[in-house]
Design a protein around this motif. Structure first.
Motif, PDB file in Angstrom:
ATOM      1  N   PRO A  35      18.993  11.873   2.212  1.00 27.50           N
ATOM      2  CA  PRO A  35      19.884  11.369   1.347  1.00 27.50           C
ATOM      3  C   PRO A  35      20.150  10.020   1.417  1.00 27.50           C
ATOM      4  N   MET A  36      20.129   9.239   0.368  1.00 27.46           N
ATOM      5  CA  MET A  36      20.305   7.746   0.279  1.00 27.46           C
ATOM      6  C   MET A  36      21.579   7.524  -0.114  1.00 27.46           C
TER       7      MET A  36
ATOM      8  N   SER B 249      12.352  -2.583   1.189  1.00 22.40           N
ATOM      9  CA  SER B 249      12.169  -1.816   0.005  1.00 22.40           C
ATOM     10  C   SER B 249      10.913  -0.635   0.269  1.00 22.40           C
ATOM     11  N   VAL B 250      10.241  -0.917   1.260  1.00 22.65           N
ATOM     12  CA  VAL B 250       9.208   0.329   1.627  1.00 22.65           C
ATOM     13  C   VAL B 250       9.947   1.355   2.495  1.00 22.65           C
ATOM     14  N   LEU B 251      10.811   0.916   3.126  1.00 18.34           N
ATOM     15  CA  LEU B 251      11.768   1.882   3.952  1.00 18.34           C
ATOM     16  C   LEU B 251      12.571   2.504   3.074  1.00 18.34           C
ATOM     17  N   GLU B 252      13.255   1.994   2.044  1.00 16.62           N
ATOM     18  CA  GLU B 252      13.952   2.712   1.194  1.00 16.62           C
ATOM     19  C   GLU B 252      13.198   4.024   0.261  1.00 16.62           C
ATOM     20  N   GLN B 253      11.995   3.816   0.143  1.00 19.41           N
ATOM     21  CA  GLN B 253      11.101   4.504  -0.680  1.00 19.41           C
ATOM     22  C   GLN B 253      10.712   5.639   0.307  1.00 19.41           C
TER      23      GLN B 253
ATOM     24  N   PRO C  65       0.769  -1.166   0.037  1.00 18.74           N
ATOM     25  CA  PRO C  65       0.043  -0.033  -0.156  1.00 18.74           C
ATOM     26  C   PRO C  65       0.622   1.229   0.017  1.00 18.74           C
ATOM     27  N   THR C  66       0.189   2.285  -0.450  1.00 23.45           N
ATOM     28  CA  THR C  66       0.900   3.765  -0.443  1.00 23.45           C
ATOM     29  C   THR C  66       0.746   3.977   0.897  1.00 23.45           C
ATOM     30  N   SER C  67       1.451   5.243   1.530  1.00 27.76           N
ATOM     31  CA  SER C  67       1.439   5.809   2.510  1.00 27.76           C
ATOM     32  C   SER C  67       0.150   6.225   2.921  1.00 27.76           C
ATOM     33  N   GLU C  68      -0.635   6.738   1.591  1.00 27.11           N
ATOM     34  CA  GLU C  68      -2.102   7.371   1.781  1.00 27.11           C
ATOM     35  C   GLU C  68      -3.020   6.246   1.958  1.00 27.11           C
ATOM     36  N   SER C  69      -2.783   5.057   1.859  1.00 27.86           N
ATOM     37  CA  SER C  69      -3.649   3.972   1.601  1.00 27.86           C
ATOM     38  C   SER C  69      -4.360   3.910   3.199  1.00 27.86           C
ATOM     39  N   THR C  70      -5.608   3.562   3.163  1.00 24.01           N
ATOM     40  CA  THR C  70      -6.378   3.665   4.601  1.00 24.01           C
ATOM     41  C   THR C  70      -7.373   2.319   4.430  1.00 24.01           C
ATOM     42  N   THR C  71      -7.413   1.868   3.206  1.00 25.96           N
ATOM     43  CA  THR C  71      -8.381   0.768   3.133  1.00 25.96           C
ATOM     44  C   THR C  71      -7.851  -0.574   3.618  1.00 25.96           C
TER      45      THR C  71
ATOM     46  N   ALA D 165      23.092  16.326  13.788  1.00 21.95           N
ATOM     47  CA  ALA D 165      22.963  17.013  15.237  1.00 21.95           C
ATOM     48  C   ALA D 165      21.646  17.843  15.284  1.00 21.95           C
ATOM     49  N   GLY D 166      20.994  18.097  14.105  1.00 24.22           N
ATOM     50  CA  GLY D 166      19.922  19.051  14.474  1.00 24.22           C
ATOM     51  C   GLY D 166      18.556  18.064  14.399  1.00 24.22           C
ATOM     52  N   ASP D 167      17.584  18.996  14.982  1.00 19.05           N
ATOM     53  CA  ASP D 167      16.124  18.148  15.035  1.00 19.05           C
ATOM     54  C   ASP D 167      15.517  17.719  13.810  1.00 19.05           C
ATOM     55  N   GLU D 168      15.813  18.788  12.652  1.00 21.60           N
ATOM     56  CA  GLU D 168      15.365  18.480  11.263  1.00 21.60           C
ATOM     57  C   GLU D 168      15.886  17.053  10.861  1.00 21.60           C
ATOM     58  N   PHE D 169      16.825  16.595  10.822  1.00 17.82           N
ATOM     59  CA  PHE D 169      17.189  15.473  10.627  1.00 17.82           C
ATOM     60  C   PHE D 169      16.640  14.352  10.983  1.00 17.82           C
ATOM     61  N   LYS D 170      16.681  14.256  12.405  1.00 17.48           N
ATOM     62  CA  LYS D 170      16.183  13.444  13.324  1.00 17.48           C
ATOM     63  C   LYS D 170      14.581  13.213  13.207  1.00 17.48           C
ATOM     64  N   ASN D 171      13.755  14.256  12.948  1.00 20.57           N
ATOM     65  CA  ASN D 171      12.540  14.293  13.004  1.00 20.57           C
ATOM     66  C   ASN D 171      12.255  13.639  11.380  1.00 20.57           C
ATOM     67  N   ALA D 172      12.782  13.785  10.409  1.00 19.07           N
ATOM     68  CA  ALA D 172      12.628  13.458   9.164  1.00 19.07           C
ATOM     69  C   ALA D 172      12.990  11.892   9.113  1.00 19.07           C
ATOM     70  N   VAL D 173      13.917  11.433  10.039  1.00 18.16           N
ATOM     71  CA  VAL D 173      14.026  10.037   9.887  1.00 18.16           C
ATOM     72  C   VAL D 173      13.055   9.238  10.565  1.00 18.16           C
ATOM     73  N   ALA D 174      12.521   9.752  11.887  1.00 14.68           N
ATOM     74  CA  ALA D 174      11.520   9.187  12.322  1.00 14.68           C
ATOM     75  C   ALA D 174      10.222   9.204  11.764  1.00 14.68           C
ATOM     76  N   GLN D 175       9.886  10.233  11.087  1.00 16.04           N
ATOM     77  CA  GLN D 175       8.662  10.212  10.235  1.00 16.04           C
ATOM     78  C   GLN D 175       8.652   9.444   9.086  1.00 16.04           C
ATOM     79  N   ALA D 176       9.917   9.327   8.265  1.00 15.67           N
ATOM     80  CA  ALA D 176       9.962   8.432   7.196  1.00 15.67           C
ATOM     81  C   ALA D 176       9.696   6.768   7.856  1.00 15.67           C
ATOM     82  N   LEU D 177      10.425   6.579   8.840  1.00 17.40           N
ATOM     83  CA  LEU D 177      10.374   5.342   9.502  1.00 17.40           C
ATOM     84  C   LEU D 177       8.814   4.967  10.045  1.00 17.40           C
ATOM     85  N   TYR D 178       7.968   5.962  10.377  1.00 20.71           N
ATOM     86  CA  TYR D 178       6.595   5.840  10.811  1.00 20.71           C
ATOM     87  C   TYR D 178       5.789   5.583   9.573  1.00 20.71           C
ATOM     88  N   ASN D 179       6.099   6.280   8.497  1.00 20.84           N
ATOM     89  CA  ASN D 179       5.251   6.252   7.266  1.00 20.84           C
ATOM     90  C   ASN D 179       5.529   4.943   6.738  1.00 20.84           C
TER      91      ASN D 179
END
Length: 264
Positions: A196-197, A185-189, A23-29, A235-249
């Motif tokens: 950056p990857m 695979s979905v984590l990479e996406q 499913p895509t990250s927007e999928s709710t079904t 060292a900044g919150d922006e990177f750590k929040n971005a990683v956490a959000q990507a993992l969550y998605n």
């Protein structure tokens, strides 16, 4: 069965491609009558290193053990608030936890998913980007994946017996390897959309923690701390929040995949 070092690895196959069932990250079904908790109830997060084992130290003094715990706590908050799942951290403070103890924590908590968080290093300062690893099976592990595990019968208190599967400790991951590949695979996406990857974003390798995990499991190298630009970014919150959000998605999408594949 005691843990043993990985045996002779098999050649690296091609990295997994996007599966149309994912499913895509927007999928709710979801299939009627199947609630999310039936497919994914417990998440294990493994913040790498700790205590005297600091892992990688960047040129700015940033330590891997600090980064992994920080991101793990942020991810735990997102998952508990957004999905209501039970979250188990293999460590929640600055202490050393052995690899086998980390695997046991995930297995004993009956986790449905394991994410191990790390930071990378290289001899030169040029490599950069996140990388995702899942277990690479040897011939014995591949045989277990393709056949049923040995079963034994144990007596139960109410009378009679109960049949359980027996898999060697270091081959527990064998029956989950396809799901782990899908998770990678979905984590990479999801990570690619936010940070950056690396040049080889999804790889396989024999890893003690992953081989002993009795659930889909991956290891995420979030950045190269030996790269000065990345060491500064983490060292900044922006990177750590971005990683956490990507993992969550990615967890949200993978939960949808589990629901679809476990539907009657």
């Amino acid at each position: 069965i005691p843990f043993v070092e990985p045996r002779n690895p098999t050649p690296d196959p091609k990295p997994p491609t996007t599966d149309p069932r994912l499913p895509t990250s927007e999928s709710t079904t979801r299939p009627p009558g199947l609630e999310p908790r039936q497919a994914l109830q417990t998440l294990a997060i493994d913040p790498g290193h700790g205590g005297d084992e600091i892992g990688v130290r960047g040129p700015n003094g940033r330590e891997e053990k600090q980064l992994t715990l920080d991101v793990a706590r942020r991810l735990r908050g997102l998952v508990e608030r957004g999905l209501g799942l039970r979250v188990v951290l293999t460590r929640d403070d600055d202490r050393l936890v052995g690899i086998d103890e980390r695997a046991a924590a995930a297995n004993n908590s009956k986790a449905d998913l394991l994410l191990s968080l790390h930071a990378n290093a290289a001899l030169s300062g040029s490599p950069s980007g996140a990388e995702i690893y899942y277990e690479r099976l040897d011939r014995e592990g591949e045989a277990i994946r393709q056949t049923a595990a040995a079963a034994v019968s144990l007596p139960v208190i109410s009378g009679g017996t109960r049949s359980i599967d027996v898999v060697p400790w270091d081959l527990a991951q064998a029956r989950h390897i396809d799901a782990s590949a899908m998770l990678a695979s979905v984590l990479e996406q999801e990570l690619r959309q936010r940070i950056p990857m690396g040049q080889r974003p999804v790889q396989q390798g024999p890893m003690r923690l992953l081989s002993a995990a009795n659930m889909p499991a991956v290891l995420v190298e979030m950045a190269y701390l030996t790269n000065s630009a990345q060491a500064k970014a983490v060292a900044g919150d922006e990177f750590k929040n971005a990683v956490a959000q990507a993992l969550y998605n990615a967890i949200v999408r993978f939960r949808g995949y589990l629901e679809e594949t476990s539907a009657p």
